[in-house]
Design an enzyme around this catalytic site. Structure first.
Site, PDB file in Angstrom:
ATOM      1  CG  ASP A  54       3.739  -0.024  -0.549  1.00  0.00           C
ATOM      2  OD1 ASP A  54       4.896  -0.083  -0.057  1.00  0.00           O
ATOM      3  OD2 ASP A  54       3.075  -0.043  -1.874  1.00  0.00           O
ATOM      4  CE1 TYR A  59       2.598   1.867  -7.540  1.00  0.00           C
ATOM      5  CE2 TYR A  59       1.670   2.108  -5.474  1.00  0.00           C
ATOM      6  CZ  TYR A  59       2.509   1.569  -6.314  1.00  0.00           C
ATOM      7  OH  TYR A  59       3.064   0.395  -5.736  1.00  0.00           O
ATOM      8  CE  LYS A 274      -6.527  -1.101  -5.241  1.00  0.00           C
ATOM      9  NZ  LYS A 274      -7.461  -1.641  -6.250  1.00  0.00           N
ATOM     10  NE  ARG A 280     -13.305  -8.175  -2.210  1.00  0.00           N
ATOM     11  CZ  ARG A 280     -13.521  -7.585  -3.394  1.00  0.00           C
ATOM     12  NH1 ARG A 280     -12.988  -6.329  -3.904  1.00  0.00           N
ATOM     13  NH2 ARG A 280     -14.466  -8.050  -4.212  1.00  0.00           N
TER      14      ARG A 280
END
Length: 327
Positions: A54, A59, A274, A280
């Site tokens: 995405d 951005y 995100k 992670r």
């Protein structure tokens, strides 16, 4: 849905194309994110098994995201058709004549032939042009009159031109969705609505409405948010410290983020957490080796507080500000 696996966790949208329920978000504050971070993160995500990415022109890192995708295609890890990329039409490109050029700019930045999904990022138009945040002399954003139906017709032409496979929206309320769904001569329905969605904001009414209209919910901030006080409402405590999520995580030997993600995926909500942390990014994807019981799903639904983390109050005086309505 108990049949979800790391290699096959897609659902079919009303356009007939599939969308993976697990994606990676790529927004990072352009002022503080080191160059190359989005590139490294997306490359790693694809190696781990993510197939849904995405992104957005606004951005300021779409070139890095595109480079990562192209390299993973070039080295044989994936084919283009294995990747699902969602791009976004920014608020300054709502006038119909600016829609296709904006999508072409995204494609040029990504250096890809098409995107899989192109969505209206927000229902609020700003003064048209290349200044993403046009301000007046008092530093206030200059708004523009919105005609969502005209914007939508220009987007439909982008499907016919082969620039995107499907179209969707983001941060639309029911009234705004209905404007498009009831548009005379509608050619392509919105397939998704990308909205805030997590155990503290479960969106029951919008879920029900979207289900009735065959619209898939893509949940942003599925782990809560970065808790940046400059734009986040901190009335809600940190989601990932919730006692119930902690208890369920312990039972499955998972972390609370994995429980929050599994909760949404299991009820058919797409998640796009995100992360720019390799650890992670890997952990977030590890949600396909367990499933929550019906009781656990109900208990997590019961955490809903109907309070948003992402309120966008700085634009609440815009005529198309979406969040005055309950949904």
């Amino acid at each position: 849905n108990m049949d979800l696996t790391a290699t096959n966790h897609s659902v079919t949208m009303s356009s007939g194309f599939k969308i993976p329920l697990m994606g990676i978000g790529t927004y990072g504050d352009p002022r503080t994110t080191p160059k190359g971070t989005a590139y490294e993160s997306v490359k790693l995500a694809i190696e781990i098994g993510y197939r849904h990415i995405d992104g957005a022109l606004v951005y300021f890192n779409e070139h890095e995201v595109g480079q990562a995708i192209r390299e993973k295609i070039a080295d044989g890890t994936v084919k283009r058709e294995d990747i699902f990329y969602c791009g976004k039409l920014w608020n300054t490109f709502h006038p119909p004549e600016l829609v296709r050029p904006a999508l072409e700019r995204t494609l040029k930045t990504l250096q890809l032939e098409y995107v899989d999904l192109y969505i209206i990022e927000l229902p609020m138009a700003f003064k048209p042009g290349d200044t993403f945040y046009p301000k007046d002399e008092n530093g206030k954003i200059v708004y523009h009159e919105t005609d969502l139906c005209a914007t939508w017709e220009a987007l439909e032409a982008c499907i016919d031109a082969g620039l995107t496979k499907s179209l969707g929206v983001s941060n639309f309320n029911k009234r705004q969705l209905e404007l498009i769904l009831n548009k005379p001569g509608l050619k392509y329905k919105p397939v998704t609505n990308q909205i805030e969605c997590h155990p503290y904001f479960t969106q029951p009414k919008m879920m029900q409405y979207c289900k009735q209209n065959d619209i898939i919910i893509v949940g942003y901030s599925p782990l809560g948010t970065s808790r940046d006080p400059s734009w986040v409402n901190l009335k809600n405590p940190p989601l990932l410290e919730d006692k119930l999520l902690v208890a369920i995580a312990k039972k499955y030997n998972k972390n609370t983020a994995q429980i929050a993600l599994r909760f949404n995926v299991q009820r058919g909500v797409v998640v796009i957490p995100k992360s720019f942390s390799p650890k992670r990014i890997k952990e977030n994807f590890e949600i396909f080796d367990f499933f929550l019981t019906d009781d656990e799903m109900r208990a997590i639904e019961g955490l809903n507080k109907n309070i948003r983390f992402v309120e966008l109050l700085m634009w609440s005086d815009h005529p198309e500000y979406p969040f005055h309505d309950y949904y």
